[in-house]
Design an enzyme around this catalytic site. Structure first.
Site, PDB file in Angstrom:
ATOM      1  N   ASP A 191       0.703  -1.075   0.104  1.00 39.08           N
ATOM      2  CA  ASP A 191       0.102  -0.063   0.056  1.00 39.08           C
ATOM      3  C   ASP A 191       0.935   1.301   0.103  1.00 39.08           C
ATOM      4  O   ASP A 191       1.813   1.336  -0.806  1.00 39.08           O
ATOM      5  CB  ASP A 191      -1.064  -0.191   1.448  1.00 39.08           C
ATOM      6  CG  ASP A 191      -2.156   0.395   1.081  1.00 39.08           C
ATOM      7  OD1 ASP A 191      -2.385   1.915   0.796  1.00 39.08           O
ATOM      8  OD2 ASP A 191      -3.262   0.070   1.010  1.00 39.08           O
ATOM      9  N   HIS A 223      -3.909   5.757   3.925  1.00 40.14           N
ATOM     10  CA  HIS A 223      -4.375   4.522   3.466  1.00 40.14           C
ATOM     11  C   HIS A 223      -3.900   3.229   4.029  1.00 40.14           C
ATOM     12  O   HIS A 223      -4.404   2.359   4.415  1.00 40.14           O
ATOM     13  CB  HIS A 223      -4.475   4.611   2.008  1.00 40.14           C
ATOM     14  CG  HIS A 223      -5.599   3.623   1.296  1.00 40.14           C
ATOM     15  ND1 HIS A 223      -4.980   2.499   0.668  1.00 40.14           N
ATOM     16  CD2 HIS A 223      -6.502   3.694   0.906  1.00 40.14           C
ATOM     17  CE1 HIS A 223      -6.082   1.771   0.248  1.00 40.14           C
ATOM     18  NE2 HIS A 223      -6.949   2.802   0.270  1.00 40.14           N
ATOM     19  N   ASN A 321     -14.172   0.274  -6.358  1.00 42.83           N
ATOM     20  CA  ASN A 321     -15.291   1.226  -6.016  1.00 42.83           C
ATOM     21  C   ASN A 321     -16.051   1.976  -7.115  1.00 42.83           C
ATOM     22  O   ASN A 321     -16.259   3.300  -6.709  1.00 42.83           O
ATOM     23  CB  ASN A 321     -14.680   2.045  -4.716  1.00 42.83           C
ATOM     24  CG  ASN A 321     -13.920   1.487  -3.986  1.00 42.83           C
ATOM     25  OD1 ASN A 321     -14.329   0.614  -3.067  1.00 42.83           O
ATOM     26  ND2 ASN A 321     -12.598   1.577  -3.988  1.00 42.83           N
ATOM     27  N   SER A 393     -11.230  -1.050  -0.004  1.00 43.26           N
ATOM     28  CA  SER A 393      -9.887  -1.163   0.652  1.00 43.26           C
ATOM     29  C   SER A 393      -9.819  -1.512   2.126  1.00 43.26           C
ATOM     30  O   SER A 393      -9.131  -2.336   2.616  1.00 43.26           O
ATOM     31  CB  SER A 393      -9.207   0.101   0.477  1.00 43.26           C
ATOM     32  OG  SER A 393      -8.767   0.402  -0.867  1.00 43.26           O
TER      33      SER A 393
END
Length: 444
Positions: A191, A223, A321, A393
């Site tokens: 990530d 994130h 998404n 996520s």
């Protein structure tokens, strides 16, 4: 994800990467190729490319090396060979690309050759800003949620949950009732990095590596820290409710996306190779790029995921998404659309599919395999704090954490055993399989 400046690539402007010729408006490619080699005959494949396509000087990356890999991936005079996975990211001049493709088709030691894509997390997109054309991106979950109305968000809340001791996600998957903690199981999260000084992770981070040029593994985005917290947060955080699934798992943090959310396929492959070599039992990738209806999965990611499974490593990835339910449901993005990678959909507190969660409308691997909490998920934030985030996520690291619990329960289980146990343990939902796969994730 922290809000950042608008990335011009989302609107088709030329990336600012040196040594990537032939980049036009709207392009999604870097100019390099990802090559998948026969693991038993890697040198033959590279030699064929050297002689016919005149590829750049090859630098080998062995085992769990991280070193200067990020810088090597940026150099236009170097191709990078990841021996651990039998893959290479190669530089080739524009006039030699046809020769490379022809050689790849004819040489038995080369399994696949695909153009490397630019990948990036987009900034906040309002209805006025949203591009009208299709541009693949590694997309921020929070950015997608921000497009929707307060009424939609209120509807997603569902019934009230008492979150004083445990987050609603931990309760929904019954992790708070499990005696398993993931002790000694290594969980890799690829990530934007991690807050290495976060008190909730003290003594838990096994290893870190950054594959982003000029950036350390420290998370300047948020994130990555959030996802690591959901997968591996402690049983007793410094503040607030328990939010982590595998409370005693060992953390492997690979930074494959920059603080601004951008990266390349090569950086993600580098992170995968590093995680496999480091002994990860599960690799969590809360990243992805949208695909068109009917688009096939990427061969390189699929083959590498198969090789990881053979070595006992399960890969999970966010379904994406891009949906706007109702009525628009978009297909599971890449690389989650690979048959050998578990695609994770997002659920709201009301046990409904989140309005942004993509669905299994593409066949041949494009299914959603399982669903997990992905709405207003509370987890760690850089600076030692906490924050809520929403998206597939956030659902994905819940699944990674449960796989760590399953691996602790059965240390001799194969990766296929772990996947089978994960799916068979899911709680069936009165929702389309297209959206939730086997159902709601459950801790053993």
């Amino acid at each position: 994800m922290a809000n950042g400046p608008m990335d011009r690539r989302a609107f088709g402007e030329q990336p600012n990467r040196q040594g990537a010729p032939g980049m036009g408006q709207g392009t999604e490619y870097t100019g390099r190729y990802v090559i998948l080699l026969d693991p038993s005959n890697q040198e033959s494949g590279l030699n064929a490319l050297r002689s016919s396509a005149d590829i750049a000087s090859v630098e080998r990356v062995r085992g769990s090396e991280a070193g200067n890999v990020a810088e090597l991936l940026e150099r236009p005079d170097v191709s990078v060979h990841f021996e651990e996975l039998g893959a290479a990211v190669v530089e080739v001049r524009p006039e030699q690309r046809h020769a490379l493709v022809t050689t790849a088709e004819a040489e038995s030691a080369i399994i696949a050759a695909e153009p490397e894509r630019m990948v990036y997390a987009s900034p906040v997109i309002t209805p006025q800003q949203a591009p009208t054309e299709f541009y693949p991106a590694f997309r921020s979950d929070e950015d997608v949620v921000a497009r929707h109305t307060r009424a939609e968000m209120a509807a997603a809340q569902g019934p009230a949950w008492d979150e004083q001791r445990w987050t609603w996600g931990i309760q929904a998957i019954h992790a708070h009732l499990s005696s398993l903690t993931g002790r000694d199981v290594k969980v890799a999260v690829l990530d934007t990095g991690v807050d290495t000084d976060h008190p909730d992770f003290a003594g838990r981070i096994e290893a870190t590596a950054s594959f982003v040029p000029g950036e350390t593994v420290e998370d300047g985005n948020g994130h990555g820290t959030h996802c690591i917290g959901t997968a591996c947060g402690p049983a007793s955080p410094q503040k607030g409710p328990r939010y982590g699934v595998a409370c005693d798992a060992r953390i492997l943090a690979a930074k494959v996306l920059s603080n601004g959310g951008s990266g390349t396929d090569g950086q993600i492959l580098a992170g995968m190779a590093w995680a496999v070599a480091r002994g990860a039992r599960v690799i969590s990738m809360s990243l992805g790029a949208p695909v068109r209806p009917g688009e096939l999965f990427p061969q390189t990611y699929e083959k590498l995921a198969k090789r990881a499974l053979e070595r006992g490593v399960v890969i999970v990835a966010a379904a994406g998404n891009e949906s706007n339910r109702p009525p628009d449901i978009m297909p599971v993005g890449r690389p989650a659309n690979c048959p050998s990678i578990l695609a994770v959909g997002a659920l709201t507190k009301g046990m409904m599919s989140a309005f942004f969660s993509n669905g299994g409308i593409n066949g041949q691997g494009g299914e959603v395999n399982i669903a997990a909490p992905g709405w207003q998920v509370h987890s760690a934030a850089p600076g030692g704090g906490y924050q809520p985030m929403s998206g597939t996520s956030m659902a994905t690291p819940h699944v990674a954490g449960v796989i760590a619990l399953l691996a602790q329960a059965n240390p001799n289980a194969t990766a296929h055993d772990l996947v089978a146990a994960l799916k068979s343990g899911a709680f069936p939902l009165m929702l389309p399989i297209r959206d939730v796969g086997a159902g709601l994730l459950q801790a053993p």
